[in-house]
Design a protein around this motif. Structure first.
Motif, mmCIF file in Angstrom:
data_model
loop_
_atom_site.group_PDB
_atom_site.id
_atom_site.type_symbol
_atom_site.label_atom_id
_atom_site.label_comp_id
_atom_site.label_asym_id
_atom_site.label_seq_id
_atom_site.Cartn_x
_atom_site.Cartn_y
_atom_site.Cartn_z
ATOM 1 N N LYS A 68 0.826 -1.198 0.000
ATOM 2 C CA LYS A 68 0.000 0.000 0.000
ATOM 3 C C LYS A 68 0.868 1.259 0.000
ATOM 4 O O LYS A 68 1.886 1.335 0.683
ATOM 5 N N VAL A 69 0.435 2.242 -0.792
ATOM 6 C CA VAL A 69 1.096 3.543 -0.846
ATOM 7 C C VAL A 69 0.261 4.587 -0.122
ATOM 8 O O VAL A 69 0.751 5.316 0.738
ATOM 9 N N ALA A 70 -1.021 4.682 -0.491
ATOM 10 C CA ALA A 70 -1.912 5.666 0.102
ATOM 11 C C ALA A 70 -3.335 5.137 0.056
ATOM 12 O O ALA A 70 -3.706 4.376 -0.844
ATOM 13 N N GLU A 71 -4.119 5.587 1.035
ATOM 14 C CA GLU A 71 -5.501 5.131 1.117
ATOM 15 C C GLU A 71 -6.395 6.301 1.527
ATOM 16 O O GLU A 71 -6.085 7.020 2.479
ATOM 17 N N TRP A 72 -7.478 6.494 0.769
ATOM 18 C CA TRP A 72 -8.442 7.531 1.079
ATOM 19 C C TRP A 72 -9.755 6.863 1.474
ATOM 20 O O TRP A 72 -10.370 6.150 0.693
ATOM 21 N N GLU A 73 -10.171 7.077 2.717
ATOM 22 C CA GLU A 73 -11.376 6.420 3.223
ATOM 23 C C GLU A 73 -11.977 7.281 4.332
ATOM 24 O O GLU A 73 -11.244 7.802 5.184
ATOM 25 N N ASN A 74 -13.311 7.445 4.293
ATOM 26 C CA ASN A 74 -14.013 8.265 5.285
ATOM 27 C C ASN A 74 -13.422 9.678 5.365
ATOM 28 O O ASN A 74 -13.234 10.233 6.446
ATOM 29 N N SER A 75 -13.109 10.210 4.186
ATOM 30 C CA SER A 75 -12.571 11.582 4.066
ATOM 31 C C SER A 75 -11.248 11.753 4.796
ATOM 32 O O SER A 75 -10.883 12.867 5.180
ATOM 33 N N GLU A 76 -10.514 10.676 4.983
ATOM 34 C CA GLU A 76 -9.203 10.751 5.622
ATOM 35 C C GLU A 76 -8.156 10.078 4.730
ATOM 36 O O GLU A 76 -8.437 9.057 4.094
ATOM 37 N N LEU A 77 -6.975 10.683 4.720
ATOM 38 C CA LEU A 77 -5.866 10.163 3.928
ATOM 39 C C LEU A 77 -4.851 9.486 4.841
ATOM 40 O O LEU A 77 -4.442 10.046 5.850
ATOM 41 N N ARG A 78 -4.461 8.301 4.439
ATOM 42 C CA ARG A 78 -3.429 7.578 5.173
ATOM 43 C C ARG A 78 -2.313 7.197 4.215
ATOM 44 O O ARG A 78 -2.568 6.583 3.170
ATOM 45 N N ALA A 79 -1.089 7.602 4.546
ATOM 46 C CA ALA A 79 0.080 7.269 3.730
ATOM 47 C C ALA A 79 0.892 6.190 4.434
ATOM 48 O O ALA A 79 0.992 6.168 5.662
ATOM 49 N N PHE A 80 1.469 5.302 3.652
ATOM 50 C CA PHE A 80 2.229 4.176 4.186
ATOM 51 C C PHE A 80 3.714 4.349 3.881
ATOM 52 O O PHE A 80 4.093 4.940 2.869
ATOM 53 N N SER A 81 4.535 3.820 4.768
ATOM 54 C CA SER A 81 5.994 3.884 4.607
ATOM 55 C C SER A 81 6.404 3.106 3.345
ATOM 56 O O SER A 81 5.833 2.052 3.055
ATOM 57 N N PRO A 82 7.365 3.619 2.594
ATOM 58 C CA PRO A 82 8.237 4.783 2.823
ATOM 59 C C PRO A 82 7.711 6.077 2.202
ATOM 60 O O PRO A 82 8.491 6.977 1.900
ATOM 61 N N PHE A 83 6.400 6.171 1.984
ATOM 62 C CA PHE A 83 5.823 7.343 1.334
ATOM 63 C C PHE A 83 5.214 8.344 2.314
ATOM 64 O O PHE A 83 4.621 9.331 1.902
ATOM 65 N N THR A 84 5.361 8.096 3.599
ATOM 66 C CA THR A 84 4.846 9.021 4.603
ATOM 67 C C THR A 84 5.481 10.400 4.417
ATOM 68 O O THR A 84 6.699 10.530 4.270
ATOM 69 N N ASN A 85 4.632 11.424 4.393
ATOM 70 C CA ASN A 85 5.064 12.818 4.201
ATOM 71 C C ASN A 85 5.669 13.079 2.829
ATOM 72 O O ASN A 85 6.326 14.101 2.619
ATOM 73 N N ARG A 86 5.450 12.139 1.906
ATOM 74 C CA ARG A 86 6.003 12.336 0.554
ATOM 75 C C ARG A 86 4.933 12.242 -0.539
ATOM 76 O O ARG A 86 5.269 12.254 -1.726
ATOM 77 N N ILE A 87 3.664 12.136 -0.179
ATOM 78 C CA ILE A 87 2.632 11.973 -1.197
ATOM 79 C C ILE A 87 1.505 12.985 -0.996
ATOM 80 O O ILE A 87 1.313 13.522 0.089
ATOM 81 N N SER A 88 0.811 13.230 -2.106
ATOM 82 C CA SER A 88 -0.375 14.073 -2.090
ATOM 83 C C SER A 88 -1.430 13.382 -2.949
ATOM 84 O O SER A 88 -1.146 12.970 -4.081
ATOM 85 N N LEU A 89 -2.648 13.262 -2.415
ATOM 86 C CA LEU A 89 -3.719 12.559 -3.111
ATOM 87 C C LEU A 89 -4.902 13.504 -3.321
ATOM 88 O O LEU A 89 -5.391 14.120 -2.370
ATOM 89 N N ASP A 90 -5.337 13.606 -4.571
ATOM 90 C CA ASP A 90 -6.522 14.403 -4.895
ATOM 91 C C ASP A 90 -7.739 13.493 -4.828
ATOM 92 O O ASP A 90 -7.908 12.624 -5.695
ATOM 93 N N PRO A 91 -8.617 13.641 -3.826
ATOM 94 C CA PRO A 91 -9.745 12.721 -3.666
ATOM 95 C C PRO A 91 -10.814 12.887 -4.742
ATOM 96 O O PRO A 91 -11.670 12.006 -4.901
ATOM 97 N N VAL A 92 -10.766 13.997 -5.470
ATOM 98 C CA VAL A 92 -11.756 14.222 -6.519
ATOM 99 C C VAL A 92 -11.353 13.510 -7.805
ATOM 100 O O VAL A 92 -12.127 12.754 -8.394
ATOM 101 N N SER A 93 -10.122 13.760 -8.247
ATOM 102 C CA SER A 93 -9.652 13.154 -9.500
ATOM 103 C C SER A 93 -9.007 11.792 -9.291
ATOM 104 O O SER A 93 -8.923 10.984 -10.218
ATOM 105 N N GLY A 94 -8.517 11.533 -8.071
ATOM 106 C CA GLY A 94 -7.799 10.293 -7.810
ATOM 107 C C GLY A 94 -6.324 10.377 -8.113
ATOM 108 O O GLY A 94 -5.596 9.387 -7.962
ATOM 109 N N ASP A 95 -5.828 11.553 -8.545
ATOM 110 C CA ASP A 95 -4.414 11.716 -8.900
ATOM 111 C C ASP A 95 -3.527 11.563 -7.666
ATOM 112 O O ASP A 95 -3.830 12.105 -6.597
ATOM 113 N N LEU A 96 -2.406 10.880 -7.851
ATOM 114 C CA LEU A 96 -1.431 10.694 -6.781
ATOM 115 C C LEU A 96 -0.123 11.357 -7.176
ATOM 116 O O LEU A 96 0.389 11.142 -8.280
#
Length: 250
Positions: free
Chosen positions: A60-88
């Motif tokens: 897992k890299v990133a997960e968007w669920e219940n309007s919350e974003l969760r990033a997984f190592s080693p991508f913590t603090n290194r990713i941005s997710l657009d919940p509308v378009s789905g772009d990572l």
């Protein structure tokens, strides 16, 4: 026959409608990024995405669920997710980020996959030349220590000659040709291109005006001989004057 054609057309319009509603194909798209910079995997979904899951292979890299974003190592603090378009977007890329990524969502059918290639910063090429068999051989290459996907690097030339129209690492010029004074070589990958130039006259040290060079050398030798003769003559006169003064005094 007309019946089958109508069926095929109906199936085509059905697939088009699916794509417009956000159904995503399973084809993998190539994406290129540069070390320490950022890259974006673009989904551009046309339907609202309530849940999004991005994976690198099975991790897992990133997960968007219940309007919350969760990033997984080693991508913590290194990713941005657009919940509308789905772009990572991944920031501060490293070579270890290179891999296959995919996005899943219950709001769409299928997955969207990306093959990420992470490239080192491309150095400028170093054109070199040599004079062999009456021709000037010019080679355009980047440093041999650059090992970041060398298969993606292409080389091109810039000059008014026919030779420069071919993309290759090596070209030739004949001395009898009206060769240009300077040519440029460019190394490029899918993201960057770097250009360097070389003066062709430096490739043939003996070329230019050898007759003038020989005349200069001969003139220089003649001047040296004249100076030596004058010095010897002057010394001879001084010696004669001394002898004359001695004879007069006696």
């Amino acid at each position: 026959m007309q019946y089958y054609i109508q069926k095929l057309l109906g199936f085509f319009f059905f697939l088009t409608a699916l794509l417009k509603q956000g159904f995503i194909s399973c084809g993998s798209q190539r994406v290129y990024g540069i070390v320490h910079e950022k890259v974006t995997f673009s989904i551009a979904s046309n339907v609202p995405l309530n849940e999004i899951l991005w994976k690198k292979q099975k991790d897992k890299v990133a997960e968007w669920e219940n309007s919350e974003l969760r990033a997984f190592s080693p991508f913590t603090n290194r990713i941005s997710l657009d919940p509308v378009s789905g772009d990572l977007t991944i920031f501060n890329l490293t070579s270890s980020d290179e891999d296959k990524y995919e996005m899943e969502s219950p709001n769409i059918t299928g997955t969207k996959t990306f093959s990420l290639y992470v490239l080192e910063h491309l150095p400028s090429p170093r054109p070199t030349c040599a004079f062999t068999n009456g021709s000037i051989e010019v080679l355009c290459k980047i440093s041999e220590h650059y090992n970041s996907h060398p298969e993606l690097i292409e080389y091109s030339w810039d000059c008014p000659m026919e030779q420069c129209k071919h993309n290759s690492t090596k070209i030739y010029f004949k001395l009898e040709d009206d060769i240009p004074q300077t040519i440029q070589c460019t190394a490029s990958n899918p993201l960057v291109n770097k250009t360097s130039s070389i003066v062709l006259e430096t490739c043939v040290p003996s070329r230019g005006h050898p007759r003038n060079r020989y005349m200069f050398i001969a003139t220089l030798i003649g001047v040296i001989i004249v100076i030596i003769c004058i010095m010897l003559y002057v010394l001879g006169i001084l010696k004669c004057n001394r002898n004359t003064d001695r004879n007069n005094s006696s």
